[in-house]
Write an enzyme that holds these catalytic residues in place. Sequence first.
Site, PDB file in Angstrom:
ATOM      1  N   HIS A 188      -6.793  -4.212   2.103  1.00  0.00           N
ATOM      2  CA  HIS A 188      -5.698  -5.333   2.332  1.00  0.00           C
ATOM      3  C   HIS A 188      -4.423  -4.442   2.270  1.00  0.00           C
ATOM      4  O   HIS A 188      -3.375  -5.046   2.912  1.00  0.00           O
ATOM      5  CB  HIS A 188      -5.490  -5.961   0.861  1.00  0.00           C
ATOM      6  CG  HIS A 188      -6.686  -7.177   0.701  1.00  0.00           C
ATOM      7  ND1 HIS A 188      -7.749  -7.291  -0.399  1.00  0.00           N
ATOM      8  CD2 HIS A 188      -7.012  -8.196   1.825  1.00  0.00           C
ATOM      9  CE1 HIS A 188      -8.353  -8.136  -0.195  1.00  0.00           C
ATOM     10  NE2 HIS A 188      -7.932  -9.011   0.883  1.00  0.00           N
ATOM     11  N   HIS A 214      -7.661  -4.624  -2.631  1.00  0.00           N
ATOM     12  CA  HIS A 214      -8.267  -3.521  -2.319  1.00  0.00           C
ATOM     13  C   HIS A 214      -7.611  -2.784  -1.091  1.00  0.00           C
ATOM     14  O   HIS A 214      -6.683  -3.207  -0.419  1.00  0.00           O
ATOM     15  CB  HIS A 214      -9.726  -3.679  -1.888  1.00  0.00           C
ATOM     16  CG  HIS A 214      -9.786  -4.454  -0.711  1.00  0.00           C
ATOM     17  ND1 HIS A 214      -9.807  -4.274   0.623  1.00  0.00           N
ATOM     18  CD2 HIS A 214     -10.569  -5.654  -0.902  1.00  0.00           C
ATOM     19  CE1 HIS A 214     -10.254  -5.066   1.464  1.00  0.00           C
ATOM     20  NE2 HIS A 214     -10.693  -5.972   0.516  1.00  0.00           N
ATOM     21  N   LYS A 265      -9.270 -11.721  -7.157  1.00  0.00           N
ATOM     22  CA  LYS A 265     -10.282 -10.416  -6.728  1.00  0.00           C
ATOM     23  C   LYS A 265      -9.246  -9.226  -6.519  1.00  0.00           C
ATOM     24  O   LYS A 265      -8.001  -9.429  -6.375  1.00  0.00           O
ATOM     25  CB  LYS A 265     -10.906 -10.760  -5.399  1.00  0.00           C
ATOM     26  CG  LYS A 265     -12.119 -11.693  -5.632  1.00  0.00           C
ATOM     27  CD  LYS A 265     -13.046 -11.729  -4.453  1.00  0.00           C
ATOM     28  CE  LYS A 265     -14.162 -12.702  -4.690  1.00  0.00           C
ATOM     29  NZ  LYS A 265     -15.032 -12.814  -3.361  1.00  0.00           N
TER      30      LYS A 265
END
Length: 559
Positions: free
Chosen positions: A121, A118, A115
């Site tokens: 994070h 983003h 994933k």
Amino acid sequence: INGVFNCNRIYYELEVPSKKQHLSENKFVLHWTPSKENSTHIQSSLKALKDLQYDTQLIENVHFLSAQGKEAAKVEFVLRRDPYIKTLLCEKQNLTHEFSDKHIVFEFSSPNIAKPFHVGHLRSTIIGNVLANLHDELGYKITKMNYLGDWGTQLGMLQVGVEMLGVTQTEIQLAPIETLYKAYVKANEAAKIDPNIGQRARQLFSQLESENCEPSLSNQWHLYRDYTIKELQVAYERLGIKFDMYEWESQYSQKHILEILRMLEAKHLLLPEKDGRKVVEVEERRIPVVKSDGSTLYLTRDIAALIDRWKRFQFSEIFYVVENGQSDHFKALFKTTSRLLDEIKENRLRHIKFGRIHGMSTRKGQAVFLKDLLDEARERMFEKQTQSPNTKASLNNKETADVLGVTAVIINDLKQRRQRDYDFNWDKALQMNGDTGIKLQYTHCRLYSLLEQNAHLIQDNVVETRFDYLNEEEAIDLLHVLGRYPQVLWQTKEQLEACILVNYLFNLCNSTSRCLQRLPVKTEENILKQKQRLLLFQAAKRTLHRGMNILGLKCLNEM
């Protein structure tokens, strides 16, 4: 003072008065205001301070200032000028490390395999690193932990995508995060049309979860993880971050989960619902733990992880650096776990919340991967350097631009209040003037250059006992700024707000800049003045360097 008040943090609680006050009175003083826990018999206790013994070489007098309006009563220590200045200019300030018996675990960054990494994070990564570094500087024992998401049906979906695209090991090894993400997206798009794709993903995940998992599938999964960590470590290195350990959701198998369910049932915390689900009750909210089909939710896995960490580390506190939106989850985690095990007190468990960044994207569109964001910062910074007439040709390189770009991104984030959302703007973050990361690097470079050119004039250790030539307003101001450093570290720690330290470093740079303009070294004919000014600039560089290290910045010596 410790004998009179219940206080073992006096060193950090001493305050340097405001700039206006210290410049008008032209003296060096420190104030100590007893905390609320010490305020019961404050007047009688303050009087008892008269009988205490002080270092008379450093302290000239002690006054007791009674409360005035909103200002609480305080103790004022009047310091002897030259001995105090010497302590500020010493190579080794005696920062006391009184907290080595306290162990704090920091869990931060924690992206998911397959994933996007983003911006949430990114904030977790930057903020978590600073708070860990800060506690390390103050003498705490710390552990930096990265807890990666590598479990759930999405991982079966990832394997389906790899098979559909025919991705090779070489392709994954060269760009693991981006390649695995493409595979995950491919499988998800296909699953919208063909329900068998979702069924196949669930089967693969069940195999992974099983103790009888095929070795080839298990080995493949371990390779995905290893490749992902290696790529992440390159990005973390650019951000000045090194984790003590990487851990995985998959560490906590079905056996761990069943043990947690047994513990919840034994404590009568697991409640049945009519639809077959099982829940725990937290502040009148019923939080699902087991789905109606018998599968568990990730709260159960987090409880297993928290109990495991307690058994391994016996931590004083554990900090989870995760965005505001996860507040309910952590409230459920902390309250449920502390009810399961009495020794895990809820006050040991901290959710360090932060707001969201809006508008952080690359020129190609919305940013998806951390590497893309850092590359964008480097390229934009390189353009600015190329266009600047002040950039030396030898320093106009991508490596310097990378450090400057990363510095700009980190400082742009940390100068914000932690829990506020903010709008990101590349031009503002990378601007050469104003309160940005570039200011910190530029000031560090100026000081490095000055000290290198005049290294023959000063020794490593301060031998002067008098500092008669540090009497200009700018010099006095910088000395007071340097004196505030321990106080600022403590305030930053108490509030868990990196912006306090960042703003202090901006202030330090501004004060240093005024001194560089007003207190020349090269053109000064008096050698004692030269030496004392250089010692002042050396202390400024040392303090700036230490502060930048806490923020995770690589300090440039020229730019």
